[in-house]
Design an enzyme around this catalytic site. Structure first.
Site: not given
Ligand code: XMP
Ligand code: MG
Length: 187
Positions: A107, A135, A156, A163, A169
């Protein structure tokens, strides 16, 4: 389980089971070609990467070992802070090893960026990244992600390891959650 089973909670199927499996095969073929003649240590980031690890590991032909890390980002809200706590470390000494980190989704990229620096400090032969989903925000961090399954919109997503409040999941596809489930705010 399919889309109909979770009914109203699902907004739409973003990536079908067939599309996921085809992409995993494609990624595995690229990884096999790049690591030909080497041994790999693939590192799954718990819990989200469980499904992609299981399918990718079975598609890979490169000799490999599997290990796991669990990390949690400090900070309030849904955005990761970049400050990471290791909840479960590797069982493996990675010095001299070719390590491929397998993630469900990038993300902001802050979690993975921290993780890669952490792993690099242990003197591995190499550290690569394979992320099933990415993303648009991830493009703002300096993170060399060699293997990306799908670039997705800033919504999301759930399923295939991902999850919402620990549910969904086990869906075999990636979907987006209906706004009424999470109160309407986008991540
Ligand atoms: P960053 O922002 O550090 O975070 O790249 C990555 C982690 O954030 C969670 N994440 C999600 N989990 N749906 C989810 O279930 C999503 O759309 C989502 N976006 C981020 C995930 O744990 C990932 O490892
Ligand atoms: Mg995760």
């Amino acid at each position: 389980m399919d889309a109909a089973d979770i009914g109203m909670d699902l907004e739409k199927v973003l990536i079908s089971e067939d599309e996921l499996q085809a992409k995993i095969s494609e990624l595995a073929a690229r990884i096999d070609a790049d690591y030909a003649g080497e041994k790999l240590l693939i590192v799954g980031v718990l819990k989200g990467a469980v499904m992609v690890m299981a399918d990718l590991a079975r598609a890979l032909r490169t000799p490999l070992e599997m290990d796991w890390m669990a990390v949690s980002s400090y900070g309030a809200g849904t955005k990761s802070s970049g400050v990471v706590r290791v909840m479960k470390d590797l069982d493996t000494d990675i010095a001299g090893r070719h390590v491929l980190v397998v993630e469900d989704i990038i993300d902001s990229g802050l979690t993975l960026s921290w993780l890669v620096h952490n792993l690099e400090s242990r003197n591995p032969a190499s550290v690569g990244i394979c992320a099933l989903l990415r993303k648009p925000d991830a493009l703002k961090v300096d993170l060399d992600v060699k293997y990306v399954g799908f670039d997705i919109p800033n919504e999301f997503v759930i399923g295939y390891g991902l999850d919402y409040a620990e549910r969904y999941r086990n869906l075999p596809f990636i979907g987006t959650l209906a706004p009424h489930v999470y109160g309407g705010a986008k991540s």
